[in-house]
Motif scaffolding. Structure first.
Motif, short mmCIF file in Angstrom:
data_model
loop_
_atom_site.label_atom_id
_atom_site.label_comp_id
_atom_site.label_asym_id
_atom_site.label_seq_id
_atom_site.Cartn_x
_atom_site.Cartn_y
_atom_site.Cartn_z
N PRO A 22 49.58 43.77 35.96
CA PRO A 22 48.21 43.33 35.66
C PRO A 22 48.06 41.81 35.80
O PRO A 22 47.02 41.32 36.23
CB PRO A 22 47.99 43.76 34.20
CG PRO A 22 48.98 44.86 33.97
CD PRO A 22 50.15 44.58 34.86
N ARG A 57 45.23 39.91 38.08
CA ARG A 57 44.27 38.90 37.60
C ARG A 57 44.40 37.59 38.38
O ARG A 57 43.40 36.98 38.78
CB ARG A 57 44.48 38.63 36.10
CG ARG A 57 43.88 39.73 35.22
CD ARG A 57 43.91 39.34 33.75
NE ARG A 57 45.27 39.31 33.23
CZ ARG A 57 45.88 40.39 32.69
NH1 ARG A 57 45.23 41.52 32.57
NH2 ARG A 57 47.13 40.30 32.25
N ASP A 63 44.44 51.16 38.93
CA ASP A 63 44.29 50.12 37.90
C ASP A 63 44.25 48.73 38.53
O ASP A 63 43.43 47.88 38.18
CB ASP A 63 45.45 50.18 36.90
CG ASP A 63 45.35 51.41 36.00
OD1 ASP A 63 44.28 52.07 36.02
OD2 ASP A 63 46.34 51.71 35.30
N THR A 99 41.04 46.11 38.45
CA THR A 99 41.09 44.75 37.92
C THR A 99 40.43 43.78 38.90
O THR A 99 39.64 42.92 38.51
CB THR A 99 42.56 44.32 37.67
OG1 THR A 99 43.15 45.26 36.80
CG2 THR A 99 42.65 42.92 37.09
N SER A 104 36.66 44.36 38.91
CA SER A 104 35.98 43.89 37.70
C SER A 104 35.81 42.36 37.73
O SER A 104 34.99 41.82 37.01
CB SER A 104 36.74 44.33 36.45
OG SER A 104 37.97 43.63 36.38
N HIS A 105 36.56 41.68 38.57
CA HIS A 105 36.36 40.24 38.75
C HIS A 105 35.35 39.95 39.86
O HIS A 105 35.14 38.82 40.25
CB HIS A 105 37.68 39.54 39.11
CG HIS A 105 38.56 39.31 37.92
ND1 HIS A 105 39.27 40.31 37.32
CD2 HIS A 105 38.84 38.17 37.22
CE1 HIS A 105 39.97 39.81 36.31
NE2 HIS A 105 39.71 38.51 36.22
#
Ligand code: SAH
Ligand code: SF4
Length: 355
Positions: free
Chosen positions: A276, A280, A316, A320, A323-324
Motif C-alpha cells: 500500500p 500511495r 487493492d 488506491t 482514489s487519488h
C-alpha cells in the motif's frame, strides 16, 4: 558478415541516391517505394513496371526486407507472436495485439504491434526475459520498421498502433529508432501517425530529454515498477544511474515540450513492489506529472523467481491509485500477457539451436 542493404530502412532520399548510383532517374523512387509500401511486394521480381534489367540489378545489391519469418510450431497458434531471423542468424520477435490496450486508445479495430529495438538488452531488469542473456546488438532502422510490414503480411491485419515495448531498450538505440519511426510515419512509407506510436523506456534520463526535443508527437511510456528508489533499484539496476529524482527532472522537461501525457508502466510483483505504501507513493508521483498508470500483473518468466500478486491484491493497489484521482488501468487480458512476455520466444529458439 556485413549486413546486406534492404530497401526497407532507407529514407526516400537514400532510395533516390541508391537508384542514381544504378544510373536511374528520380521518378523510379516513387515507383519502387509504391511497390514496397503500398503493394507490399516481397521481391523485386514482382515489380512489373520496372525494367527487367533494373529488377535484376536491384536484386543483386539489395533485399526488400531484412527479416526472414520463421515458421515454426509457435507461429501458427493464437498467441500472434512472430519470430524473425536476421541476416547474422540472430532472432527477434514482434507481437501483434488485436484488442485495444485502453491506455493507448479505445478503438476496437485497433491492432497494436509490439516492436523490438535490440537483440537482447543491456539493462538487466531482474524480472525481464529480454535481458537474461545480456545484450547482443542494436537493430538497424530497417530491422525495426520491417517488423510492422512483416506482421501485417503474416497476419493479414493492418497495424494502426505501435508500441516499442518488445525486446531491447529503444532509447539506447536512439538514431536507428528515430529513423525507423520516420519511415513508419512517412506518407511514402507505412503512414502511421506519430500519436499512434509509444516509445517505452526503462528511464534513460538524458535520452528522454533528447526524445522531448525531437519534433514528432510520439507518446512516452516509462517502466517505473517501483515508486521509491529503494524498491526500484532492487529490480531495475538502471535506477542506480538515473534515480527517480533525476528521471522525474527529465520527465518534467518532456512535459514542458510535449502535449502527450506520460504513461507509467508498473508491473505488480508479489512482495516486491505491491505494498500500500508503494501504491500511495506511486499515486503522488503520477499526480505530480499528470501521468497515467498502467498496472500489469507480472508474467512468469522461466528461470525467474517472481510471481504476480492475488487478484484481490491487484484490485487493492488499483483502487488506491484511483482514489487519488490517477487515471489507471489494470491489464488482465490475454493479449497483454503476450505483450509483456516479449523476449521469451526468442530465448527459447536460441536455446534450441545451442543444443
Ligand atoms: N526496455 C523498454 C521497453 C521494453 S520492455 C522498457 O523497459 O520500457 C516493455 C515492458 O514489458 C516494460 O514495461 C517491461 O517492464 C515489461 N515487462 C518485462 N518483463 C515482464 C514480465 N515478465 N511481466 C510483465 N511485464 C514485463
Ligand atoms: Fe531491458 Fe526493458 Fe527488459 Fe529492462 S524491462 S531488461 S530495459 S527490455
Amino acid at each position: 558478415m556485413p549486413a546486406p542493404r534492404s530497401i526497407i530502412g532507407l529514407e526516400r532520399q537514400e532510395v533516390e541516391d541508391a537508384l542514381a548510383e544504378l544510373g536511374e532517374r528520380p521518378y523510379r523512387t516513387g515507383q519502387l517505394l509504391k511497390w514496397v509500401y503500398e503493394k507490399r511486394a516481397a521481391g523485386f521480381d514482382e515489380m512489373s513496371d520496372l525494367p527487367a534489367d533494373l529488377r535484376e540489378r536491384l536484386a543483386g545489391r539489395f533485399a526488400v526486407s531484412p527479416l526472414q519469418p520463421v515458421r515454426d510450431s509457435r507461429s501458427g497458434d493464437t498467441t500472434r507472436k512472430y519470430l524473425y531471423r536476421l541476416h547474422d542468424g540472430r532472432y527477434i520477435e514482434t507481437v501483434l495485439i488485436p484488442a485495444s490496450p485502453s491506455l493507448y486508445g479505445d478503438r476496437s479495430d485497433r491492432h497494436t504491434a509490439c516492436v523490438s529495438s535490440q537483440v537482447g538488452c543491456a539493462y538487466g531488469c531482474k524480472f525481464c526475459a529480454s535481458g537474461l542473456d545480456g545484450f547482443a546488438r542494436n537493430l538497424d532502422a530497417g530491422e525495426i520498421a520491417a517488423q510492422v510490414l512483416a506482421v501485417e503480411a503474416e497476419s493479414g491485419k493492418k497495424v494502426n498502433n505501435i508500441v516499442f515495448m518488445g525486446m531491447g531498450e529503444p532509447l539506447a538505440n536512439f538514431d536507428n529508432l528515430m529513423k525507423a519511426i520516420r519511415i513508419i510515419n512517412a506518407d511514402w512509407g507505412i503512414g502511421i501517425g506519430a500519436r499512434h506510436m509509444t516509445v517505452s523506456t526503462s528511464g534513460l534520463a538524458p535520452q528522454i530529454r533528447k526524445f522531448a526535443d525531437q519534433p514528432l508527437q510520439i507518446r512516452l511510456a516509462i517502466s517505473l515498477h517501483g515508486a521509491s528508489d529503494e524498491v526500484r533499484e532492487t529490480i531495475m539496476p538502471v535506477n542506480k544511474k538515473y534515480p527517480i529524482d533525476s528521471l522525474f527532472d527529465a520527465l518534467r522537461y518532456f512535459n514542458s515540450r510535449k502535449k502527450q501525457r506520460i504513461t507509467f508502466e508498473y508491473i505488480l510483483i508479489e512482495g516486491v513492489n505491491d505494498s500500500p505504501d508503494q501504491a500511495r507513493l506511486l499515486a503522488r508521483r503520477a499526480e505530480s506529472l499528470n501521468a497515467k498508470v498502467n498496472l500489469i500483473p507480472y508474467n512468469t518468466v522461466e528461470g525467474l523467481p517472481w510471481r504476480r500478486p492475488s487478484e484481490r491484491a491487484q484490485d487493492d493497489f488499483h483502487q488506491t491509485l484511483m482514489s487519488h484521482g490517477v487515471l489507471t488501468t489494470l491489464r488482465r487480458e490475454k493479449g497483454h500477457d503476450i505483450e509483456a512476455a516479449c523476449g521469451q520466444l526468442r530465448l527459447r529458439k536460441e536455446k534450441e539451436e545451442a543444443r
